[in-house]
Write a protein that holds these residues in place. Structure first.
Motif, PDB file in Angstrom:
ATOM      1  N   SER A 146       0.674  -1.327   0.014  1.00 49.23           N
ATOM      2  CA  SER A 146       0.142   0.416  -0.172  1.00 49.23           C
ATOM      3  C   SER A 146       0.666   1.415  -0.115  1.00 49.23           C
ATOM      4  O   SER A 146       0.854   2.149  -0.830  1.00 49.23           O
ATOM      5  CB  SER A 146      -0.875   0.159   0.794  1.00 49.23           C
ATOM      6  OG  SER A 146      -2.031  -0.939   1.387  1.00 49.23           O
ATOM      7  N   LEU A 147       1.925   1.457   0.866  1.00 55.66           N
ATOM      8  CA  LEU A 147       2.661   2.856   1.132  1.00 55.66           C
ATOM      9  C   LEU A 147       3.653   2.898  -0.450  1.00 55.66           C
ATOM     10  O   LEU A 147       4.115   3.413  -0.581  1.00 55.66           O
ATOM     11  CB  LEU A 147       3.443   2.259   2.311  1.00 55.66           C
ATOM     12  CG  LEU A 147       3.287   2.540   3.127  1.00 55.66           C
ATOM     13  CD1 LEU A 147       4.255   2.120   4.804  1.00 55.66           C
ATOM     14  CD2 LEU A 147       2.209   3.766   3.463  1.00 55.66           C
TER      15      LEU A 147
ATOM     16  N   ARG B 264       2.711   2.355  -3.538  1.00 54.49           N
ATOM     17  CA  ARG B 264       1.829   2.627  -4.505  1.00 54.49           C
ATOM     18  C   ARG B 264       2.553   4.685  -4.849  1.00 54.49           C
ATOM     19  O   ARG B 264       2.409   4.846  -4.051  1.00 54.49           O
ATOM     20  CB  ARG B 264       0.587   2.716  -4.013  1.00 54.49           C
ATOM     21  CG  ARG B 264      -0.637   1.587  -3.566  1.00 54.49           C
ATOM     22  CD  ARG B 264      -2.116   1.587  -3.241  1.00 54.49           C
ATOM     23  NE  ARG B 264      -2.545   2.386  -3.849  1.00 54.49           N
ATOM     24  CZ  ARG B 264      -3.542   1.941  -4.870  1.00 54.49           C
ATOM     25  NH1 ARG B 264      -3.561   0.215  -5.317  1.00 54.49           N
ATOM     26  NH2 ARG B 264      -4.508   2.884  -5.622  1.00 54.49           N
TER      27      ARG B 264
ATOM     28  N   THR C 181       2.391   8.028  -6.212  1.00 58.05           N
ATOM     29  CA  THR C 181       1.126   9.544  -5.628  1.00 58.05           C
ATOM     30  C   THR C 181       1.975  10.737  -6.507  1.00 58.05           C
ATOM     31  O   THR C 181       3.151  10.739  -6.514  1.00 58.05           O
ATOM     32  CB  THR C 181       1.164   9.790  -3.846  1.00 58.05           C
ATOM     33  OG1 THR C 181       1.191   8.949  -2.998  1.00 58.05           O
ATOM     34  CG2 THR C 181       1.094  10.767  -4.185  1.00 58.05           C
TER      35      THR C 181
ATOM     36  N   THR D 220       6.557   7.537  -3.662  1.00 55.35           N
ATOM     37  CA  THR D 220       5.938   6.562  -3.223  1.00 55.35           C
ATOM     38  C   THR D 220       4.450   7.554  -1.917  1.00 55.35           C
ATOM     39  O   THR D 220       5.005   8.345  -1.462  1.00 55.35           O
ATOM     40  CB  THR D 220       5.698   5.421  -2.281  1.00 55.35           C
ATOM     41  OG1 THR D 220       6.994   6.451  -1.008  1.00 55.35           O
ATOM     42  CG2 THR D 220       7.317   4.628  -3.172  1.00 55.35           C
ATOM     43  N   VAL D 221       3.444   6.746  -2.053  1.00 59.87           N
ATOM     44  CA  VAL D 221       2.629   6.904  -0.892  1.00 59.87           C
ATOM     45  C   VAL D 221       3.347   6.807   0.626  1.00 59.87           C
ATOM     46  O   VAL D 221       3.505   7.743   1.021  1.00 59.87           O
ATOM     47  CB  VAL D 221       1.228   5.691  -0.834  1.00 59.87           C
ATOM     48  CG1 VAL D 221       0.500   6.228   0.456  1.00 59.87           C
ATOM     49  CG2 VAL D 221       0.530   5.717  -1.055  1.00 59.87           C
TER      50      VAL D 221
ATOM     51  N   ALA E 151       5.046  10.222   0.822  1.00 62.71           N
ATOM     52  CA  ALA E 151       4.020  12.376   0.420  1.00 62.71           C
ATOM     53  C   ALA E 151       3.417  11.058   1.608  1.00 62.71           C
ATOM     54  O   ALA E 151       3.137  12.986   2.162  1.00 62.71           O
ATOM     55  CB  ALA E 151       2.807  11.331  -0.575  1.00 62.71           C
ATOM     56  N   LEU E 152       3.045  10.955   2.283  1.00 60.45           N
ATOM     57  CA  LEU E 152       2.851  11.072   4.122  1.00 60.45           C
ATOM     58  C   LEU E 152       3.664  11.674   4.723  1.00 60.45           C
ATOM     59  O   LEU E 152       3.560  12.445   6.026  1.00 60.45           O
ATOM     60  CB  LEU E 152       2.038   9.342   4.630  1.00 60.45           C
ATOM     61  CG  LEU E 152       1.022   8.940   3.838  1.00 60.45           C
ATOM     62  CD1 LEU E 152       0.713   7.590   4.156  1.00 60.45           C
ATOM     63  CD2 LEU E 152      -0.191   9.746   4.580  1.00 60.45           C
TER      64      LEU E 152
ATOM     65  N   ILE F 198      -2.454  17.253   0.837  1.00 62.82           N
ATOM     66  CA  ILE F 198      -2.471  16.179   0.049  1.00 62.82           C
ATOM     67  C   ILE F 198      -4.021  16.703  -0.773  1.00 62.82           C
ATOM     68  O   ILE F 198      -4.847  18.000  -0.175  1.00 62.82           O
ATOM     69  CB  ILE F 198      -3.608  15.373   0.862  1.00 62.82           C
ATOM     70  CG1 ILE F 198      -2.485  14.208   1.304  1.00 62.82           C
ATOM     71  CG2 ILE F 198      -3.980  14.286  -0.162  1.00 62.82           C
ATOM     72  CD1 ILE F 198      -2.770  13.063   2.490  1.00 62.82           C
TER      73      ILE F 198
ATOM     74  N   ILE G 297      -5.172   6.541   0.962  1.00 64.81           N
ATOM     75  CA  ILE G 297      -4.257   6.434  -0.002  1.00 64.81           C
ATOM     76  C   ILE G 297      -4.525   7.733  -0.129  1.00 64.81           C
ATOM     77  O   ILE G 297      -5.439   7.927  -1.704  1.00 64.81           O
ATOM     78  CB  ILE G 297      -4.393   5.379  -0.792  1.00 64.81           C
ATOM     79  CG1 ILE G 297      -4.058   4.239   0.181  1.00 64.81           C
ATOM     80  CG2 ILE G 297      -2.705   5.554  -1.834  1.00 64.81           C
ATOM     81  CD1 ILE G 297      -3.350   2.641  -0.404  1.00 64.81           C
TER      82      ILE G 297
ATOM     83  N   GLU H 125      -3.323  10.504  -2.935  1.00 68.08           N
ATOM     84  CA  GLU H 125      -3.756  10.239  -4.906  1.00 68.08           C
ATOM     85  C   GLU H 125      -2.250  11.585  -6.157  1.00 68.08           C
ATOM     86  O   GLU H 125      -1.599  11.343  -6.656  1.00 68.08           O
ATOM     87  CB  GLU H 125      -4.349   9.586  -6.028  1.00 68.08           C
ATOM     88  CG  GLU H 125      -5.653   9.210  -5.636  1.00 68.08           C
ATOM     89  CD  GLU H 125      -6.824   9.008  -6.831  1.00 68.08           C
ATOM     90  OE1 GLU H 125      -6.149   9.464  -7.378  1.00 68.08           O
ATOM     91  OE2 GLU H 125      -7.772   8.472  -6.012  1.00 68.08           O
TER      92      GLU H 125
END
Length: 213
Positions: free
Chosen positions: A20-21, A23, A25, A39-40, A43-44, A54, A89, A91
């Motif tokens: 998941s992390l 993916r 972005t 990557t996610v 981004a986080l 976001i 998540i 995008e």
């Protein structure tokens, strides 16, 4: 486009990140021009560090971490499973300070040197904190986090960082439970008293995980 494609491939093959992390972005600069794909996880981390917000691709509303973490994923929508909740998540993210277009200069080394020598971020230019390796950004975000939930999510997302690099700033039993899962059998045996002192074994789910090992 070839640069963006290469960046996606680089992050997809990065070891230690959960699917998941990993993916992709889309990253926009402050003027909302596309400049990169991250990557996610990255981004986080930029979100936690307040260097990005976001962007909701539906209505273009901007969200910081506090607002985004309150949103509930729709049915069928991909999400990140944290200890206590499901998180949507992202995008698209927009940087809050960087407004230049990317150049051919490789900024990763410049950013890493600036961080290691404790220089002010402004002196890294044209590099920014976004050019630091994801592991370093994770450690920075982890140490700056104000809650157990955020720390547990950050530490749990990276599997190739030693557990003892996180331990000095761990805020509570939820974080220590994540660190316990990162320990090898020998480290786990040697730190049972430490885990007990931090309340890890008060959680039945943690007990089941550690008993199985």
């Amino acid at each position: 486009m070839s640069t963006i494609a290469a960046t996606i491939d680089q992050y997809r093959t990065h070891v230690g990140l959960s699917p998941s992390l990993q993916r992709p972005t889309l990253v926009l600069n402050r003027n909302w021009q596309p400049i990169n794909v991250a990557t996610v996880a990255r981004a986080l981390i930029m979100l936690w560090n307040d260097s990005a917000k976001i962007v909701d691709p539906v209505d273009y509303q901007l969200y910081d971490w506090s607002d985004w973490s309150r949103l509930v994923p729709d049915r069928g929508e991909p999400f990140i499973q944290s200890v206590r909740q499901r998180i949507r998540i992202p995008e698209v993210v927009a940087l809050t300070k960087f407004d230049a277009m990317p150049t051919q200069t490789v900024n990763a080394r410049r950013a890493m040197f600036g961080w290691l020598t404790d220089k002010e971020v402004e002196k890294w230019a044209p590099a920014t904190e976004a050019d630091l390796p994801v592991e370093v950004q994770s450690l920075i975000a982890y140490r700056d986090s104000e809650s157990e939930e955020a720390q547990a999510l950050i530490a749990g997302g990276l599997e190739n960082v030693r557990w003892d690099l996180w331990s000095d700033a761990a805020k509570g039993p939820m974080v220590w439970a994540v660190l316990a899962r990162k320990m090898g059998p020998q480290a786990l045996r040697m730190n049972l008293n430490t885990l007990l002192r931090h309340g890890v074994f008060n959680s039945s789910s943690t007990l089941r995980v550690e008993d199985s090992r």
